[in-house]
Design an enzyme around this catalytic site. Structure first.
Site, PDB file in Angstrom:
ATOM      1  N   CYS A  43      -5.823  -7.007  -1.204  1.00 29.36           N
ATOM      2  CA  CYS A  43      -6.660  -7.473  -0.108  1.00 29.36           C
ATOM      3  C   CYS A  43      -7.680  -8.501  -0.576  1.00 29.36           C
ATOM      4  CB  CYS A  43      -7.335  -6.309   0.583  1.00 29.36           C
ATOM      5  SG  CYS A  43      -7.814  -4.980  -0.491  1.00 29.36           S
ATOM      6  N   ARG A  55      -7.022 -10.763  -3.285  1.00 29.81           N
ATOM      7  CA  ARG A  55      -6.487 -11.916  -3.998  1.00 29.81           C
ATOM      8  C   ARG A  55      -4.987 -12.040  -3.829  1.00 29.81           C
ATOM      9  NH1 ARG A  55      -8.432 -12.449  -8.546  1.00 29.81           N
ATOM     10  NH2 ARG A  55     -10.112 -10.936  -8.367  1.00 29.81           N
ATOM     11  N   HIS A 109      -7.113 -15.590 -17.293  1.00 32.13           N
ATOM     12  CA  HIS A 109      -7.370 -15.199 -15.907  1.00 32.13           C
ATOM     13  C   HIS A 109      -6.677 -13.874 -15.580  1.00 32.13           C
ATOM     14  CE1 HIS A 109      -8.443 -15.818 -11.711  1.00 32.13           C
ATOM     15  NE2 HIS A 109      -7.225 -15.419 -11.400  1.00 32.13           N
ATOM     16  N   GLY A 116      -3.248   4.561   7.957  1.00 31.19           N
ATOM     17  CA  GLY A 116      -2.487   3.915   6.894  1.00 31.19           C
ATOM     18  C   GLY A 116      -2.704   4.690   5.622  1.00 31.19           C
ATOM     19  N   GLY A 143      -2.435   4.594   2.278  1.00 25.29           N
ATOM     20  CA  GLY A 143      -2.300   3.943   0.974  1.00 25.29           C
ATOM     21  C   GLY A 143      -3.128   4.625  -0.091  1.00 25.29           C
TER      22      GLY A 143
END
Lengths: 427, 281
Positions: A50, A52, A98, A188, A190
């Site tokens: 959510c 990136r 990164h 949901g 998750g």
């Protein structure tokens, strides 16, 4: 060979853009295969949370890094020109750094939050299933997991970590004062929702509801909390009896509409209703947040809640950055070494090829049939070849260390020219 | 004696308020407790000052605006401290201290109109009337305060700018409790005050209700608070709408307290209170 990472995150792009770019979970495999089929792309990896979207690809030396951007922006319902200003692109060393930073939760909305590593592992599984992660990415991702683990165990970053769900609890306390006796619902089922529920129940929430597209999963998640499982269709009926709603479905359209919230508020007779929408794209219609008695926080809004704890994490983050830098150097050394591998193996193959050909001809010409003599000749040629190519191989191996990219490539090319080795597949 | 106590009270309120504000800045629990303790001391001094004035005048010190403001300030502080025993609002001292200190200061600069001791003011009925109304006003001032803080916190939550101000404001739930408790208790006391006043008017003036401007405005105020209570209890207006209504109702209450007493002639007006004794119509 080069590593290219293109992506956008909460730091560079608003939620509206991230929503557009995040592919639905079931489509990730297809996306990866599409990417791997592009010219010059050897391997591909895509992680989408959510906060990136990151695309990582291994490209041929001469390939255009722009293909990754093109792939990421294609078919998203918005023009590339709308996305591109928010994108960042890193190559090689910077790409590795990164990825390490992201996995170590140094680039997270809430620095130190533990969920990102799980999400990267999940994305890696998708890439291996799609067959787009091979030698380089396999190694890189495994290293990434190790780095993240190292950062977690050697620094205090996780200890100070405040997850999104923890921030949500803090906010709920500012609305309801105490969470004792309240009812919470997750929509949901998750991993994030599970974590949030744990926090809420730990704070005194007494009744738990779990609504999910598939009832089985809802039942499974609700069981440890003694909660009730629901189907999404039952939402309008129960919403009026719920105080805190956490939504995290993968649905493309809002599951909680303005009308639904309005009806629920009527039933609640002025008691506030708190929505925490951690889904991307968002699950709760935006206008809901404007209703009297409704408070709506999406994933971006939660960031301001956690500003407070930042100072204490700064020190741990510094230490973590040092670990990341160290590990980046190690991986790049390996990656450079990898470039020499095709040359070394081609050299060995060519030498072996010449040796066996010449050996067979000699055995035939001299009519040697005694196995003992043949074995002696075999040993002799092997030793000769081995000693002859040892120094060139050592030169190639050392060429990959402590040299600039250009020098290294020139030296490798020279070795290949001297031995007349064709450039061939590298894996 | 009462003058010394009056100034001592003012000092205590200012000191308690400052310590409470310091607590908001530094967030040390010790400062919070100390601030409240100083305010309690101030409230004790205040009560003593009023008792001394009562003994001195021989009647309840509510004969002019100066004394009424003094009494109002006492009622607000008392309501704030008592309600805070249960609700424990961390911001209470920092708001009530300065507010009551200001009211006391305002009372101090108002002219001292010497009231005529009248037997009509010595009745237990009028004591009950004035004290119940004043206690009710003090509590309703807390309802107003709850509404203001609620709107601030609501705004902070919606603006999603959760800075230091947000961190220091009480939760919406607690502010709602403050509004609820103070509204119910304040409305009850105000009702008792109006009834005792009417009964006393019947006993001394021969009629329960004389359409005196202050009576009319008190009735309007009472009706507004009745509406506020009704919408809260029956319709569930507890959010922003309820808070705005509480603000409006309190504005009318302040007008009833000040304006109706100063602007219109009548036997409740501060100008005529001195001569009150049944002589005015």
């Amino acid at each position: 060979m080069k590593l290219v990472l293109v992506g956008l995150s909460h730091k560079t792009a608003p939620l509206a853009v991230r929503e557009c770019l995040a592919p639905p979970p079931e489509a990730v495999g297809g996306e990866l295969e599409r990417c791997a089929a592009l010219p010059g792309v050897r391997e591909a990896f895509l992680v989408s949370t959510c906060n990136r979207v990151e695309a990582l690809a291994v490209l041929d030396d001469q390939a255009d890094p722009g293909v990754v951007t093109g792939w990421l922006a294609a078919d998203r319902g918005v023009g590339p020109d709308q996305i591109e200003p928010h994108l960042y692109a890193h190559q090689d060393l910077d790409a590795v750094r990164h990825l390490y930073r992201v996995a170590s939760s140094l680039d997270s909305l809430v620095v130190g939050e533990p969920q990102i590593l799980g999400q990267i592992k999940e994305a890696y599984r998708a890439a291996t299933e799609a067959g787009t992660s091979r030698a380089v990415l396999n190694r890189l991702l495994h290293k990434t997991f190790q780095v993240a683990k190292r950062v977690r165990s050697e620094t205090n970053i996780g200890g100070a970590a405040v997850s999104i769900s923890f921030a949500a609890v803090e906010l709920a306390k500012k609305i309801f004062d105490s969470l004792e006796g309240l009812t919470a619902m997750v929509v949901g089922a998750g991993e994030m929702a599970e974590l949030a529920l744990e926090h809420l129940v730990g704070q005194g929430v007494s009744r738990v509801l779990v609504a999910n597209r598939t009832l089985d999963r809802a039942v499974e998640l609700a069981r440890p909390f003694g909660g009730e499982a629901l189907e999404l269709g039952e939402l309008p009926r129960v919403l009026g009896s719920v105080d805190i709603v956490i939504t995290s479905t993968g649905a493309m359209l809002p599951v909680i509409s303005l009308e639904m919230a309005r009806q629920a508020l009527k039933k609640r007779r002025g008691r506030p209703l708190f929505f925490i929408d951690i889904a991307v794209p968002r699950d709760v219609a935006q206008e809901v947040g404007e209703l009297d008695g409704c408070y709506l926080y999406d994933i971006d809004d939660l960031s301001s809640v956690v500003e407070a704890g930042k100072a204490s994490r700064a020190e741990a983050a510094e230490e973590a950055e040092r670990i990341v830098a160290e590990e980046v150097v190690k991986f790049m050394a390996w990656l450079k070494g990898l470039e020499a591998v095709p040359t070394i193996s081609a050299l060995s193959v060519k030498a072996e090829h010449i040796r066996t050909a010449e050996l067979n001809r000699t055995l035939k010409d001299l009519g040697i049939s005694d196995p003992e003599q043949a074995a002696a000749l075999d040993r002799l040629t092997q030793a000769l070849v081995k000693k002859l190519i040892h120094d060139p191989i050592m030169f190639v191996k050392h060429a990959s260390h402590d040299k600039s990219d250009d020098t290294r490539r020139e030296q490798l090319a020279l070795v290949r020219r001297i031995f007349n080795i064709e450039e061939n597949g590298q894996d | 004696m009462s003058t010394v106590l009056h100034w001592a009270t003012l000092i205590a309120y200012v000191a308690g308020g400052l310590v409470s504000i310091a607590y908001l800045g530094k967030q040390r629990a010790g400062l919070y407790r100390m601030g409240l303790a100083v305010l309690w001391v101030g409230f004790g001094l205040h009560s003593a000052a009023l008792a001394a004035a009562w003994a001195q005048d021989g009647m309840l010190p509510a004969a002019n605006l100066r004394q009424s403001l003094d009494l109002f300030s006492w009622a607000i502080m008392g309501a704030a401290l008592v309600v805070n025993l249960r609700l424990d609002l961390k911001i209470m001292g920092a708001v009530a201290g300065p507010l009551c200190a200001l009211m006391l200061l305002a009372a101090s600069v108002l002219p001292k109109v010497q009231g005529v001791t009248s037997p009509a003011f010595k009745s237990l009925w009028i004591v009950a009337h004035v004290l119940a109304i004043m206690a009710g006003y003090g509590l309703l001032a807390l309802t107003f305060l709850g509404g203001v803080l609620y709107l601030l916190q609501d705004h902070a939550l919606r603006a999603k700018k959760l800075g230091p101000v947000f961190q220091r404001l009480p939760s919406l739930g607690r502010l709602d409790s403050l509004s609820h408790t103070s509204l119910v208790a304040g409305f009850l006391l105000m009702t008792i005050g109006l009834i005792t006043g009417a009964v006393y008017a019947q006993m001394t003036l021969g009629s329960y209700w004389r359409w005196d401007p202050k009576e009319v405005w008190a009735l309007i105020t009472w009706l507004l608070y009745a509406a506020l209570l009704h919408t809260r209890l029956v319709q569930g207006w507890r959010g922003r709408r309820g808070a705005w209504l509480a603000l409006a109702a309190f504005a009318v209450l302040v007008f009833t307290f000040l304006g109706a007493g100063l602007l219109f002639p009548g036997y409740h007006s501060f100008a005529s209170l001195a001569g009150f004794g049944g002589a005015t119509p």
